[in-house]
Design an enzyme around this catalytic site. Structure first.
Site, PDB file in Angstrom:
ATOM      1  CE  LYS A  13      -2.040  -1.183   3.874  1.00 45.18           C
ATOM      2  NZ  LYS A  13      -1.355  -2.460   4.158  1.00 45.18           N
ATOM      3  NE  ARG A  88      -4.361  -1.518   9.875  1.00 51.30           N
ATOM      4  CZ  ARG A  88      -3.234  -0.941   9.412  1.00 51.30           C
ATOM      5  NH1 ARG A  88      -3.209   0.320   9.105  1.00 51.30           N
ATOM      6  NH2 ARG A  88      -2.157  -1.662   9.262  1.00 51.30           N
ATOM      7  NE  ARG A 127       7.306  -2.242   6.243  1.00 55.18           N
ATOM      8  CZ  ARG A 127       5.981  -2.197   6.386  1.00 55.18           C
ATOM      9  NH1 ARG A 127       5.226  -1.782   5.388  1.00 55.18           N
ATOM     10  NH2 ARG A 127       5.414  -2.576   7.503  1.00 55.18           N
ATOM     11  NE  ARG A 160       6.180  -0.224  10.357  1.00 54.34           N
ATOM     12  CZ  ARG A 160       4.988  -0.304   9.778  1.00 54.34           C
ATOM     13  NH1 ARG A 160       4.799   0.242   8.586  1.00 54.34           N
ATOM     14  NH2 ARG A 160       3.988  -0.929  10.363  1.00 54.34           N
ATOM     15  NE  ARG A 171       2.327  -4.853  11.567  1.00 51.96           N
ATOM     16  CZ  ARG A 171       3.366  -4.671  10.746  1.00 51.96           C
ATOM     17  NH1 ARG A 171       4.532  -5.232  11.013  1.00 51.96           N
ATOM     18  NH2 ARG A 171       3.225  -3.952   9.676  1.00 51.96           N
TER      19      ARG A 171
HETATM   20  P1  ADP Z   1       2.183  -1.874   3.234  1.00 52.40           P
HETATM   21  O1  ADP Z   1       2.202  -0.355   3.176  1.00 52.40           O
HETATM   22  O2  ADP Z   1       0.976  -2.461   2.561  1.00 52.40           O
HETATM   23  O3  ADP Z   1       2.393  -2.412   4.609  1.00 52.40           O
HETATM   24  P2  ADP Z   1       4.745  -1.638   1.819  1.00 52.40           P
HETATM   25  O4  ADP Z   1       4.406  -0.772   0.653  1.00 52.40           O
HETATM   26  O5  ADP Z   1       5.499  -1.003   2.939  1.00 52.40           O
HETATM   27  O6  ADP Z   1       3.410  -2.388   2.371  1.00 52.40           O
HETATM   28  O7  ADP Z   1       5.551  -2.904   1.251  1.00 52.40           O
HETATM   29  C1  ADP Z   1       6.055  -3.911   2.133  1.00 52.40           C
HETATM   30  C2  ADP Z   1       7.447  -4.366   1.651  1.00 52.40           C
HETATM   31  O8  ADP Z   1       7.315  -5.053   0.419  1.00 52.40           O
HETATM   32  C3  ADP Z   1       8.417  -3.207   1.408  1.00 52.40           C
HETATM   33  O9  ADP Z   1       9.702  -3.632   1.819  1.00 52.40           O
HETATM   34  C4  ADP Z   1       8.346  -2.986  -0.112  1.00 52.40           C
HETATM   35  O10 ADP Z   1       9.579  -2.489  -0.639  1.00 52.40           O
HETATM   36  C5  ADP Z   1       8.070  -4.398  -0.625  1.00 52.40           C
HETATM   37  N1  ADP Z   1       7.183  -4.411  -1.814  1.00 52.40           N
HETATM   38  C6  ADP Z   1       6.082  -3.635  -2.035  1.00 52.40           C
HETATM   39  N2  ADP Z   1       5.505  -3.949  -3.215  1.00 52.40           N
HETATM   40  C7  ADP Z   1       6.245  -4.960  -3.741  1.00 52.40           C
HETATM   41  C8  ADP Z   1       6.166  -5.720  -4.966  1.00 52.40           C
HETATM   42  N3  ADP Z   1       5.200  -5.514  -5.859  1.00 52.40           N
HETATM   43  N4  ADP Z   1       7.101  -6.666  -5.173  1.00 52.40           N
HETATM   44  C9  ADP Z   1       8.106  -6.880  -4.253  1.00 52.40           C
HETATM   45  N5  ADP Z   1       8.237  -6.205  -3.108  1.00 52.40           N
HETATM   46  C10 ADP Z   1       7.318  -5.247  -2.846  1.00 52.40           C
HETATM   47  P1  AMP Z   2       0.820   0.479   9.214  1.00 51.13           P
HETATM   48  O1  AMP Z   2       1.904   1.514   9.093  1.00 51.13           O
HETATM   49  O2  AMP Z   2      -0.369   0.796   8.365  1.00 51.13           O
HETATM   50  O3  AMP Z   2       1.327  -0.925   9.044  1.00 51.13           O
HETATM   51  O4  AMP Z   2       0.296   0.588  10.736  1.00 51.13           O
HETATM   52  C1  AMP Z   2       1.169   0.355  11.825  1.00 51.13           C
HETATM   53  C2  AMP Z   2       0.363   0.193  13.107  1.00 51.13           C
HETATM   54  O5  AMP Z   2      -0.349   1.420  13.399  1.00 51.13           O
HETATM   55  C3  AMP Z   2      -0.711  -0.884  13.089  1.00 51.13           C
HETATM   56  O6  AMP Z   2      -0.184  -2.182  13.383  1.00 51.13           O
HETATM   57  C4  AMP Z   2      -1.657  -0.385  14.190  1.00 51.13           C
HETATM   58  O7  AMP Z   2      -1.124  -0.620  15.483  1.00 51.13           O
HETATM   59  C5  AMP Z   2      -1.629   1.121  13.965  1.00 51.13           C
HETATM   60  N1  AMP Z   2      -2.664   1.564  12.989  1.00 51.13           N
HETATM   61  C6  AMP Z   2      -2.441   2.118  11.758  1.00 51.13           C
HETATM   62  N2  AMP Z   2      -3.615   2.404  11.157  1.00 51.13           N
HETATM   63  C7  AMP Z   2      -4.601   2.012  12.010  1.00 51.13           C
HETATM   64  C8  AMP Z   2      -6.019   2.027  11.954  1.00 51.13           C
HETATM   65  N3  AMP Z   2      -6.690   2.491  10.878  1.00 51.13           N
HETATM   66  N4  AMP Z   2      -6.707   1.549  13.031  1.00 51.13           N
HETATM   67  C9  AMP Z   2      -6.055   1.089  14.109  1.00 51.13           C
HETATM   68  N5  AMP Z   2      -4.725   1.029  14.224  1.00 51.13           N
HETATM   69  C10 AMP Z   2      -3.987   1.485  13.184  1.00 51.13           C
END
Ligand code: ADP
Ligand code: AMP
Length: 217
Positions: A13, A88, A127, A160, A171
């Protein structure tokens, strides 16, 4: 264009949001980023959020909804917005519906990125994020040119604290129990679009663009 990005943690995302907001020139609103910024600053919100974020649990709805309600009133949201990681829960989705209605707006699309659980684990544990600009990398799948350094701003990359195997499990369970039911909520509204998130980053971006332009269902 008012967009929601859905999908489990690690679906891509944030990665896709970086590209789409640049194209449409709309703000990227990530509740996860908002909580991490507050935690870093040690504000009352950050101290409260940390209790949940550190365990991989969702932050309570009333706190999260308040943040989004305020953020959407800001002027830069006038041309549109991209919500990443919100809503969420069903309560959050219902609150969002009220907020956008009060603004005489509507959500155009809810894009759901589909990725298998085993791949999510590999993505999350590898990541890395830039401390300065927030850009997202992966040690294997999307590595920076120079290890540990952001390509865009030369900032330092970090991992992170909730991207550990143990917390990722919690999660993903939170996602399945509380967030996945939202897919039906948006399907019923006719705005859910599902995109295969397992392909190359550029391919996923192109497919999302096609959906947003109304070229694919
Ligand atoms: P989210 O925001 O949904 O938690 P991220 O965008 O942070 O996910 O992506 C999670 C990890 O996967 C990051 O390390 C990112 O670089 C990697 N990633 C994202 N999209 C792809 C893809 N299409 N192919 C391979 N790796 C990806
Ligand atoms: P994310 O960066 O989206 O992976 O979110 C990291 C953490 O923030 C999650 O594991 C939750 O603890 C909190 N969080 C983010 N967005 C929400 C949401 N919409 N509702 C509740 N908790 C959230």
């Amino acid at each position: 264009m008012n967009i929601i990005f859905m999908g489990p943690p690690g679906a891509g995302k944030g990665t896709q949001a970086e590209r789409i907001v640049e194209y449409y020139n709309i703000p990227h609103i990530s509740t996860g980023d908002a909580f991490r910024a507050a935690m870093k600053q040690g504000t009352p919100l950050g101290i409260e959020a940390k209790r949940y974020v550190d365990q991989g649990l969702l932050v309570p709805d009333e706190i999260t909804i308040g943040i989004v309600r305020e953020r959407l009133q800001e002027q830069d949201c006038e041309p549109g917005f991209l919500l990443d990681g919100f809503p969420r829960t069903i309560s959050q989705a219902e609150a969002l519906s009220g907020i956008v209605q009060a603004m005489n707006r509507k959500i155009d699309f809810c894009i759901d990125l589909l990725v298998d659980r085993n791949l999510l684990l590999a993505r999350l544990t590898g990541r890395r994020i830039c401390k300065s600009c927030g850009a997202t990398y992966h040690v294997m799948f999307n590595s920076p040119k120079e290890e540990g350094i952001c390509d865009k701003c030369s900032g330092e990359l970090y991992q992170r604290s909730d991207d550990t195997e143990e917390k990722v499990g919690t999660r993903l369970d939170e996602y399945l129990n509380k967030t996945a039911p939202l897919l039906d909520y948006y399907r019923t509204k006719g705005i859910l679009r599902q995109v295969n998130g397992e392909q190359d980053i550029d391919v996923v971006s192109a497919n999302i663009q096609s959906v947003l332009r109304g070229l694919t269902e």
